[in-house]
Design a protein around this motif. Structure first.
Motif, PDB file in Angstrom:
ATOM      1  N   ASN A 113       0.796  -1.075  -0.040  1.00 17.83           N
ATOM      2  CA  ASN A 113      -0.008  -0.168  -0.024  1.00 17.83           C
ATOM      3  C   ASN A 113       0.848   1.235  -0.028  1.00 17.83           C
ATOM      4  N   ALA A 114       2.030   1.268   0.745  1.00 16.89           N
ATOM      5  CA  ALA A 114       3.058   2.337   1.036  1.00 16.89           C
ATOM      6  C   ALA A 114       3.445   2.553  -0.573  1.00 16.89           C
ATOM      7  N   PHE A 115       4.139   1.411  -1.017  1.00 13.42           N
ATOM      8  CA  PHE A 115       4.323   1.530  -2.665  1.00 13.42           C
ATOM      9  C   PHE A 115       3.554   2.068  -3.403  1.00 13.42           C
ATOM     10  N   LYS A 116       2.283   1.786  -3.459  1.00 16.36           N
ATOM     11  CA  LYS A 116       1.310   2.370  -4.460  1.00 16.36           C
ATOM     12  C   LYS A 116       1.186   3.751  -3.928  1.00 16.36           C
ATOM     13  N   GLU A 117       1.004   4.132  -2.824  1.00 15.24           N
ATOM     14  CA  GLU A 117       0.760   5.241  -2.460  1.00 15.24           C
ATOM     15  C   GLU A 117       1.955   6.351  -2.980  1.00 15.24           C
ATOM     16  N   SER A 118       3.338   5.680  -2.708  1.00 20.65           N
ATOM     17  CA  SER A 118       4.559   6.175  -3.226  1.00 20.65           C
ATOM     18  C   SER A 118       4.490   6.555  -4.888  1.00 20.65           C
ATOM     19  N   ALA A 119       4.224   5.364  -5.481  1.00 17.04           N
ATOM     20  CA  ALA A 119       4.048   5.525  -6.835  1.00 17.04           C
ATOM     21  C   ALA A 119       3.110   6.472  -7.432  1.00 17.04           C
ATOM     22  N   LYS A 120       1.972   6.514  -6.756  1.00 22.19           N
ATOM     23  CA  LYS A 120       1.019   7.614  -7.076  1.00 22.19           C
ATOM     24  C   LYS A 120       1.664   8.930  -6.895  1.00 22.19           C
ATOM     25  N   ASN A 121       2.471   9.229  -5.966  1.00 21.49           N
ATOM     26  CA  ASN A 121       2.970  10.297  -5.584  1.00 21.49           C
ATOM     27  C   ASN A 121       4.295  10.794  -6.630  1.00 21.49           C
ATOM     28  N   VAL A 122       4.914   9.510  -7.102  1.00 22.55           N
ATOM     29  CA  VAL A 122       6.055   9.396  -7.972  1.00 22.55           C
ATOM     30  C   VAL A 122       5.302   9.998  -9.538  1.00 22.55           C
ATOM     31  N   ASP A 123       4.133   9.499  -9.825  1.00 22.01           N
ATOM     32  CA  ASP A 123       3.485   9.975 -10.857  1.00 22.01           C
ATOM     33  C   ASP A 123       3.054  11.171 -11.156  1.00 22.01           C
ATOM     34  N   GLN A 124       2.649  11.825  -9.838  1.00 29.39           N
ATOM     35  CA  GLN A 124       2.596  13.012  -9.684  1.00 29.39           C
ATOM     36  C   GLN A 124       3.775  14.132  -9.858  1.00 29.39           C
ATOM     37  N   TRP A 125       4.691  13.590  -9.044  1.00 28.24           N
ATOM     38  CA  TRP A 125       5.950  14.340  -9.324  1.00 28.24           C
ATOM     39  C   TRP A 125       6.509  14.173 -10.818  1.00 28.24           C
ATOM     40  N   LYS A 126       6.243  13.095 -11.395  1.00 31.38           N
ATOM     41  CA  LYS A 126       7.105  13.164 -12.771  1.00 31.38           C
ATOM     42  C   LYS A 126       6.256  14.104 -13.551  1.00 31.38           C
ATOM     43  N   LEU A 127       4.848  14.088 -13.246  1.00 30.87           N
ATOM     44  CA  LEU A 127       3.973  15.001 -14.086  1.00 30.87           C
ATOM     45  C   LEU A 127       4.572  16.375 -13.836  1.00 30.87           C
ATOM     46  N   GLN A 128       4.732  16.759 -12.497  1.00 32.00           N
ATOM     47  CA  GLN A 128       4.935  17.979 -12.409  1.00 32.00           C
ATOM     48  C   GLN A 128       6.359  18.254 -12.762  1.00 32.00           C
ATOM     49  N   LEU A 129       7.360  17.259 -12.814  1.00 26.25           N
ATOM     50  CA  LEU A 129       8.683  17.646 -13.328  1.00 26.25           C
ATOM     51  C   LEU A 129       8.727  17.860 -14.711  1.00 26.25           C
ATOM     52  N   SER A 130       7.964  17.122 -15.527  1.00 26.45           N
ATOM     53  CA  SER A 130       7.508  17.207 -16.989  1.00 26.45           C
ATOM     54  C   SER A 130       7.033  18.722 -17.088  1.00 26.45           C
ATOM     55  N   LYS A 131       6.141  19.216 -16.322  1.00 24.50           N
ATOM     56  CA  LYS A 131       5.672  20.544 -16.455  1.00 24.50           C
ATOM     57  C   LYS A 131       6.696  21.500 -16.376  1.00 24.50           C
ATOM     58  N   TYR A 132       7.474  21.241 -15.032  1.00 27.07           N
ATOM     59  CA  TYR A 132       8.688  22.377 -14.960  1.00 27.07           C
ATOM     60  C   TYR A 132       9.699  22.321 -16.069  1.00 27.07           C
ATOM     61  N   LYS A 133       9.788  20.842 -16.668  1.00 25.91           N
ATOM     62  CA  LYS A 133      10.553  21.115 -17.842  1.00 25.91           C
ATOM     63  C   LYS A 133      10.091  21.917 -19.151  1.00 25.91           C
ATOM     64  N   GLU A 134       8.876  21.418 -19.096  1.00 23.76           N
ATOM     65  CA  GLU A 134       8.292  22.504 -20.398  1.00 23.76           C
ATOM     66  C   GLU A 134       8.484  23.824 -19.965  1.00 23.76           C
ATOM     67  N   GLU A 135       8.146  24.187 -18.861  1.00 21.13           N
ATOM     68  CA  GLU A 135       8.259  25.805 -18.586  1.00 21.13           C
ATOM     69  C   GLU A 135       9.699  26.168 -18.751  1.00 21.13           C
ATOM     70  N   THR A 136      10.737  25.109 -18.290  1.00 21.10           N
ATOM     71  CA  THR A 136      12.103  25.695 -18.361  1.00 21.10           C
ATOM     72  C   THR A 136      12.383  25.844 -20.122  1.00 21.10           C
ATOM     73  N   GLU A 137      12.021  25.106 -20.891  1.00 22.08           N
ATOM     74  CA  GLU A 137      12.183  25.079 -22.244  1.00 22.08           C
ATOM     75  C   GLU A 137      11.470  26.369 -22.672  1.00 22.08           C
ATOM     76  N   VAL A 138      10.403  26.813 -22.047  1.00 19.67           N
ATOM     77  CA  VAL A 138       9.749  28.016 -22.460  1.00 19.67           C
ATOM     78  C   VAL A 138      10.622  29.199 -22.097  1.00 19.67           C
ATOM     79  N   TYR A 139      10.969  29.058 -20.893  1.00 19.23           N
ATOM     80  CA  TYR A 139      12.014  30.174 -20.408  1.00 19.23           C
ATOM     81  C   TYR A 139      13.280  30.135 -21.045  1.00 19.23           C
ATOM     82  N   LYS A 140      13.682  28.962 -21.586  1.00 23.61           N
ATOM     83  CA  LYS A 140      15.021  29.084 -22.479  1.00 23.61           C
ATOM     84  C   LYS A 140      14.696  29.560 -23.604  1.00 23.61           C
TER      85      LYS A 140
END
Length: 320
Positions: A174-201
């Motif tokens: 259960n903890a792994f599933k929760e962590s995996a869920k958080n990881v997916d959210q973090w990955k999505l957020q990281l992808s968003k940050y990368k997109e923003e970074t590219e926009v900034y660049k």
């Protein structure tokens, strides 16, 4: 037999059971011999206990053939009309006694049963004798039962351990599933940050190009524009560094969760193998216990068959 009082004498054929095979009756003496119930406070001789009971059964021709102290724990078993047997626990000897008639055998049994009560002066010794009357076969069965009880205890303990580990594994899963869920959210957020970074660049490149084009503009407007570009570039670099640190932290957390889950799965597999081994051992011990019980039954039946054969042999001997 100085100082002894004879109670009853009988002319018998005396045998002992072969201790090795527990099947064959071995003649104690060739032909018939006289045995006597006696009351004596001090009797010594081979083949039995020495002077511990007031009533003894003794061979008149040679006390080493039979010299047994009677006690309440002893029993005489009639196996045919002219043959019976009893066990001297202290001497570890099973005696067989053949008679000329059923009347003599019955009379002997009556004396045996009534006189053995007088042999129970030492109560503690009687209790120890009663404990030993089960014989080697029953001791083997009890030993196997004890082993089975120990194996069952180990099996129950292992089952409790695997239940606990299973519960822990569920919690980790259960903890792994929760962590995996958080990881997916973090990955999505990281992808968003990368997109923003590219926009900034991209924006930074455009701003740099605009800066080159505007170098020809008046010097009054140029300095504020450069300061604004520098501040925005610094902010973009800080954002990129923060995103990279968050990404490394997420990777480390994901690795730890995966390792804990793999360790828990390995423990469950090992305990399942241990429980299977205990089940197999338990099954083998049950089969061995059943075999021992069958062997004891066969030995008892064999003794009865030997007694019947001996009775027939005695009938032929007495007839001739």
């Amino acid at each position: 037999m100085s100082g002894s009082i004879k109670i009853a004498s009988y002319n018998v054929h005396l045998f002992t059971l072969d201790a090795t095979t527990m099947k064959q009756w071995v003649p104690r003496i060739k032909g018939a011999t006289s045995v006597t119930f006696v009351r004596q406070s001090d009797i010594t001789g081979g083949g039995g206990d020495t002077g511990s009971a007031p009533i003894r059964l003794i061979s008149d021709s040679d006390s080493s053939l039979l010299n047994t102290a009677l006690n309440p724990s002893m029993s005489f078993t009639k196996t045919s009309n002219k043959f019976g047997q009893f066990c001297d626990i202290k001497a570890s000897i099973v005696y067989g006694v053949g008679f000329q008639s059923d009347h003599d055998l019955t009379d002997f049994i009556n004396h045996f049963e009534s006189l053995k009560i007088d042999g129970g002066k030492d109560e503690s010794k009687t209790q120890r004798s009663e404990t030993n009357t089960n014989g080697d076969g029953n001791e083997d069965v009890e030993r196997l039962r004890e082993i089975l009880r120990c194996r069952n205890d180990e099996l129950e303990k292992s089952k409790h351990e695997i239940e606990a580990l299973t519960d822990n594994n569920v919690m980790l899963t259960n903890a792994f599933k929760e962590s995996a869920k958080n990881v997916d959210q973090w990955k999505l957020q990281l992808s968003k940050y990368k997109e923003e970074t590219e926009v900034y660049k991209t924006k930074l490149e455009l701003m740099n190009n605009e800066s080159d084009d505007n170098r020809r503009i008046e010097n009054v407007a140029e300095k504020p524009l450069e300061e604004s570009h520098k501040a925005e570039i610094l902010h973009l670099n800080e954002t990129i560094d923060s995103l990279q640190i968050d990404n490394e932290s997420l990777k480390s957390d994901l690795f730890s969760v995966n390792k804990e889950r793999d360790d828990a799965n390995e423990n469950i597999v090992e305990l399942k193998d241990k429980i299977q081994d205990l089940d197999d051992t338990n099954s083998r011990l049950k089969d061995k216990l059943s075999s021992c019980r069958g062997l004891i039954s066969q030995l008892r039946n064999s003794v009865v068959e030997q007694c019947v054969t001996m009775d027939q042999t005695l009938d032929i001997t007495l007839t001739t």
